[in-house]
Design a protein around this motif. Structure first.
Motif, PDB file in Angstrom:
ATOM      1  N   PRO A 218      47.779 -32.608 -79.233  1.00  0.00           N
ATOM      2  CA  PRO A 218      47.388 -32.049 -77.931  1.00  0.00           C
ATOM      3  C   PRO A 218      46.039 -31.345 -78.008  1.00  0.00           C
ATOM      4  N   LYS A 219      45.251 -31.489 -76.949  1.00  0.00           N
ATOM      5  CA  LYS A 219      43.971 -30.796 -76.836  1.00  0.00           C
ATOM      6  C   LYS A 219      44.202 -29.475 -76.101  1.00  0.00           C
ATOM      7  N   MET A 220      43.315 -28.524 -76.353  1.00  0.00           N
ATOM      8  CA  MET A 220      43.445 -27.194 -75.743  1.00  0.00           C
ATOM      9  C   MET A 220      42.490 -27.110 -74.552  1.00  0.00           C
ATOM     10  N   VAL A 221      43.047 -27.208 -73.351  1.00  0.00           N
ATOM     11  CA  VAL A 221      42.259 -27.244 -72.119  1.00  0.00           C
ATOM     12  C   VAL A 221      42.119 -25.823 -71.577  1.00  0.00           C
ATOM     13  N   MET A 222      40.880 -25.366 -71.491  1.00  0.00           N
ATOM     14  CA  MET A 222      40.616 -23.987 -71.074  1.00  0.00           C
ATOM     15  C   MET A 222      40.109 -23.937 -69.638  1.00  0.00           C
ATOM     16  N   HIS A 223      40.689 -23.033 -68.843  1.00  0.00           N
ATOM     17  CA  HIS A 223      40.230 -22.804 -67.474  1.00  0.00           C
ATOM     18  C   HIS A 223      39.701 -21.387 -67.324  1.00  0.00           C
ATOM     19  N   ASN A 224      38.744 -21.224 -66.387  1.00  0.00           N
ATOM     20  CA  ASN A 224      38.159 -19.910 -66.156  1.00  0.00           C
ATOM     21  C   ASN A 224      38.786 -19.240 -64.939  1.00  0.00           C
ATOM     22  N   PHE A 225      38.246 -18.089 -64.549  1.00  0.00           N
ATOM     23  CA  PHE A 225      38.857 -17.276 -63.496  1.00  0.00           C
ATOM     24  C   PHE A 225      38.649 -17.847 -62.088  1.00  0.00           C
ATOM     25  N   VAL A 226      37.805 -18.848 -61.939  1.00  0.00           N
ATOM     26  CA  VAL A 226      37.602 -19.488 -60.630  1.00  0.00           C
ATOM     27  C   VAL A 226      38.692 -20.523 -60.347  1.00  0.00           C
ATOM     28  N   TYR A 227      39.350 -20.975 -61.389  1.00  0.00           N
ATOM     29  CA  TYR A 227      40.334 -22.055 -61.275  1.00  0.00           C
ATOM     30  C   TYR A 227      41.341 -21.865 -60.146  1.00  0.00           C
ATOM     31  N   PRO A 228      41.919 -20.675 -59.924  1.00  0.00           N
ATOM     32  CA  PRO A 228      42.896 -20.529 -58.829  1.00  0.00           C
ATOM     33  C   PRO A 228      42.340 -20.916 -57.464  1.00  0.00           C
ATOM     34  N   LEU A 229      41.054 -20.638 -57.210  1.00  0.00           N
ATOM     35  CA  LEU A 229      40.479 -20.945 -55.900  1.00  0.00           C
ATOM     36  C   LEU A 229      40.420 -22.444 -55.646  1.00  0.00           C
ATOM     37  N   ALA A 230      40.245 -23.234 -56.699  1.00  0.00           N
ATOM     38  CA  ALA A 230      40.195 -24.684 -56.527  1.00  0.00           C
ATOM     39  C   ALA A 230      41.519 -25.226 -56.015  1.00  0.00           C
ATOM     40  N   HIS A 231      42.597 -24.500 -56.250  1.00  0.00           N
ATOM     41  CA  HIS A 231      43.911 -24.968 -55.814  1.00  0.00           C
ATOM     42  C   HIS A 231      44.208 -24.643 -54.342  1.00  0.00           C
ATOM     43  N   ILE A 232      43.230 -24.103 -53.634  1.00  0.00           N
ATOM     44  CA  ILE A 232      43.365 -24.020 -52.175  1.00  0.00           C
ATOM     45  C   ILE A 232      43.498 -25.425 -51.598  1.00  0.00           C
ATOM     46  N   GLU A 355      43.103 -30.974 -66.779  1.00  0.00           N
ATOM     47  CA  GLU A 355      41.715 -30.515 -66.818  1.00  0.00           C
ATOM     48  C   GLU A 355      41.138 -30.191 -65.439  1.00  0.00           C
ATOM     49  N   THR A 356      41.863 -30.474 -64.366  1.00  0.00           N
ATOM     50  CA  THR A 356      41.283 -30.377 -63.023  1.00  0.00           C
ATOM     51  C   THR A 356      42.263 -29.730 -62.045  1.00  0.00           C
ATOM     52  N   ALA A 357      41.781 -29.496 -60.826  1.00  0.00           N
ATOM     53  CA  ALA A 357      42.677 -29.309 -59.682  1.00  0.00           C
ATOM     54  C   ALA A 357      42.915 -30.707 -59.101  1.00  0.00           C
ATOM     55  N   ILE A 358      43.369 -30.798 -57.871  1.00  0.00           N
ATOM     56  CA  ILE A 358      43.620 -32.115 -57.305  1.00  0.00           C
ATOM     57  C   ILE A 358      42.292 -32.860 -57.136  1.00  0.00           C
ATOM     58  N   LEU A 359      42.268 -34.122 -57.577  1.00  0.00           N
ATOM     59  CA  LEU A 359      41.060 -34.948 -57.522  1.00  0.00           C
ATOM     60  C   LEU A 359      41.081 -35.929 -56.359  1.00  0.00           C
ATOM     61  N   ALA A 360      42.259 -36.364 -55.982  1.00  0.00           N
ATOM     62  CA  ALA A 360      42.396 -37.303 -54.867  1.00  0.00           C
ATOM     63  C   ALA A 360      43.762 -37.092 -54.240  1.00  0.00           C
ATOM     64  N   GLY A 407      26.325 -30.056 -60.552  1.00  0.00           N
ATOM     65  CA  GLY A 407      26.987 -28.836 -61.004  1.00  0.00           C
ATOM     66  C   GLY A 407      28.463 -29.088 -61.261  1.00  0.00           C
ATOM     67  N   LYS A 408      29.036 -28.336 -62.175  1.00  0.00           N
ATOM     68  CA  LYS A 408      30.453 -28.505 -62.503  1.00  0.00           C
ATOM     69  C   LYS A 408      31.294 -27.965 -61.353  1.00  0.00           C
ATOM     70  N   PRO A 409      32.143 -28.799 -60.750  1.00  0.00           N
ATOM     71  CA  PRO A 409      32.926 -28.335 -59.600  1.00  0.00           C
ATOM     72  C   PRO A 409      33.973 -27.302 -59.984  1.00  0.00           C
ATOM     73  N   ALA A 410      34.300 -26.423 -59.047  1.00  0.00           N
ATOM     74  CA  ALA A 410      35.356 -25.436 -59.268  1.00  0.00           C
ATOM     75  C   ALA A 410      36.660 -26.160 -59.571  1.00  0.00           C
ATOM     76  N   GLY A 411      37.362 -25.684 -60.557  1.00  0.00           N
ATOM     77  CA  GLY A 411      38.637 -26.292 -60.923  1.00  0.00           C
ATOM     78  C   GLY A 411      38.548 -27.207 -62.115  1.00  0.00           C
TER      79      GLY A 411
END
Length: 558
Positions: A218-232, A355-360, A407-411
């Motif tokens: 398994p790879k270690m996928v790190m998210h930052n503090f903006v990640y919750p907002l992407a899940h809007i 690694e993401t929020a919803i993509l599609a 730019g790297k998108p939020a999430g």
């Protein structure tokens, strides 16, 4: 009240997908912290607003307001700080669906420590690998009769672990969470926002998941503090959660899908979350819970829907259920049609990764096309590309990639922890490659084909495992199946179906022929499985994904 107008620029309800795709934009505050800027704000402005309804198989239930959650997460932060947890420390949570997860995870956000949720299905070696790879400082778990024993067996090989905490009572060598938590003085009901060097910043590490890849460690996928907002987008525009509604996502907290559907976007959108801490998935009892607690929106993987449609749904009052979605794998039309026939609700599909929020997804203003993951989510530029980097034509299979040049998108994840080379390869260029393949139809809808390494190449043709699996799953004998490629001297590969039967069927040569004939009636000749193997269960990752690579490896040894 919800907080969407705070975190979405010019927020409004969208009824047209193209309008949403063009105009949706996040308003990201400086130094956003979900615990202080969402939980505490609700607690201050609407303290009695419902945040969570929790129950388990032992008829225990709890109702939590945002005032409750705010108070308890601040107390939990004091508990953690008293045991030496500080900004940047890694804490692993093995809590299944225990309500303490909704206290402790936000408490870690308050401190700036990194939460590492993990499934309680882990075994000793899994735990050793995770603890040593991530320098885990504390483990928080409960005694379910198994996982805590696996943890104790692992501890002698985990030198970075300093403390183990039990949320289910006293145990030798473990800190009793509730004994200390309940004894904290009243002043511990507030945990001031850290300042100076202890303050959290938007690009700090906040949350990390070990991906349960279909091959390799398994790879270690790190998210930052903006990640919750992407899940809007995940919650409001795909799951369609409602202000003051009650949303249920079927996920254990060790999976990334839990924060997709049981916390961030739901609370920002004003919806409470429903948590059923079940020991195992029992469809009849599950529907009784949905009816009793008046669930309004629901998310589950296609596998769960396959079990649910076999129930007599007329027995349950589902009148409060308004919207249903699915993700994790593509859904075949048979499941969609039967659920729609029985409930009058169309299942809206979505697609994303750890690694993401919803993509599609199938968003407002879009027609539902069963089996399609929908269209690109707002906030991301998702394209299906050929190997030469050009966009695929309709019906042409290519790689699903995310554009990074704007730019790297939020999430999108921060990177792979402790692996700069892997991070640079994934995020250092023009595109992030998901490793999945798909195609557009003439209307621009995206249809999942499979993982790059799961595609079957036979006589110059490429076969999507999912396409064949979707057909076979329409046969009443098939509960689950996995289609893989088997080496063949003439064709390169041939398709093989590994099948788990429903309880009313037994393996036989006659049934094998019947399944091949059934496939022949619905698929092009080159896509028909030349081999069928009946098994009791399919090999899966910890998160429940079918490990086709393991089936291929087993076939190579035969």
């Amino acid at each position: 009240m919800n907080l969407l107008s705070t975190f979405v620029k010019d927020y409004r309800e969208y009824t047209d997908y193209e309008d949403m795709r063009k105009n949706f934009a996040l308003n990201i505050p400086e130094n956003f912290n979900f615990s202080y800027d969402v939980i505490d704000r609700y607690a201050a402005e609407q303290p009695e607003k419902r945040a969570m309804v929790w129950c388990n198989d032992e008829n225990e239930e709890h109702f939590f307001s945002f005032k409750d959650i705010s108070r308890d997460t601040q107390k939990a932060a004091h508990f953690l700080a008293r045991h030496g947890i500080k900004k940047g420390d890694f804490v692993m949570l093995l809590l299944r669906r225990r309500y303490e997860f909704w206290w402790i995870l936000p408490a870690l956000h308050r401190i700036g420590a990194v939460a590492v949720p993990a499934t309680t299905q882990l075994l000793k070696n899994d735990i050793v690998y995770r603890c040593n790879s991530a320098d885990i400082k504390m483990i928080i778990s409960f005694d379910d009769g198994r996982v805590i024993n696996e943890i104790e067996e692992a501890l002698p090989e985990c030198p970075t672990v300093k403390e183990c905490v039990s949320v289910s009572g006293a145990r030798k060598g473990w800190i009793d969470f509730h004994a200390e938590f309940d004894a904290l003085p009243a002043e511990c009901e507030t945990f001031p926002r850290p300042q100076g060097v202890d303050a959290t910043h938007n690009d700090d590490a906040m949350l990390m998941y070990f991906t349960s890849g279909t091959s390799g460690y398994p790879k270690m996928v790190m998210h930052n503090f903006v990640y919750p907002l992407a899940h809007i987008v995940t919650a409001r525009f795909w799951q369609n959660v409602m202000d003051d509604g009650l949303h249920l996502s079927v996920a254990e907290t060790g999976w990334g899908k839990a924060v997709w559907g049981k916390l961030y976007g739901q609370w920002i959108s004003g919806s409470a979350v429903f948590v059923y801490d079940m020991f195992s998935f029992a469809p009849d009892l599950f529907f009784k819970k949905i009816a009793h607690y008046k669930i309004t929106t629901f998310c589950a993987p296609p596998t769960a829907y396959r079990y649910l449609i076999r129930q007599d749904l007329s027995k349950y009052d589902l009148s409060n259920l308004k919207y249903c979605v699915t993700a994790g794998e593509a859904m075949n039309s048979e499941v969609f049609n039967k659920f729609y026939e029985k409930t009058g609700i169309k299942i809206h599909e979505g697609y994303g990764q750890t690694e993401t929020a919803i993509l599609a997804g199938t968003f407002p203003g879009m027609n539902v096309k069963p089996g399609s993951m929908g269209k690109c989510a707002p906030g991301y530029d998702v394209q299906i590309l050929r190997p030469d980097g050009k966009k695929c034509d309709p019906m042409e299979t290519g790689s699903i990639k995310i554009r990074l040049t704007n730019g790297k998108p939020a999430g999108l994840f921060k990177g792979y922890h402790k692996n700069t080379e892997q991070t640079n390869a994934a995020l250092g260029g023009e595109w992030y490659d998901t490793g999945d393949t798909a195609y557009y139809d003439e209307g621009g809808y995206i249809w999942f084909v499979g993982r790059n390494d799961d595609l079957i190449k036979t006589s110059g043709f490429r076969i999507s495992p999912f396409e064949v699996e979707s057909v076979l799953q329409q046969h009443p004998s098939v509960l689950e199946c996995a289609v893989t490629g088997v080496p063949d001297p003439k064709r390169g590969q041939i398709a093989k179906a590994t099948v788990v039967l429903t309880k009313d069927y037994k393996p036989s040569r006659e049934l094998e022929i019947e399944l091949k004939t059934f496939a022949k009636e619905h698929l092009a000749l080159y896509k028909i499985p030349r081999m069928v193997e009946f098994v009791d269960e399919l090999p899966k990752t910890i998160s429940g994904k079918i490990r086709r690579v393991q089936i291929r490896q087993q076939d190579e040894k035969k």
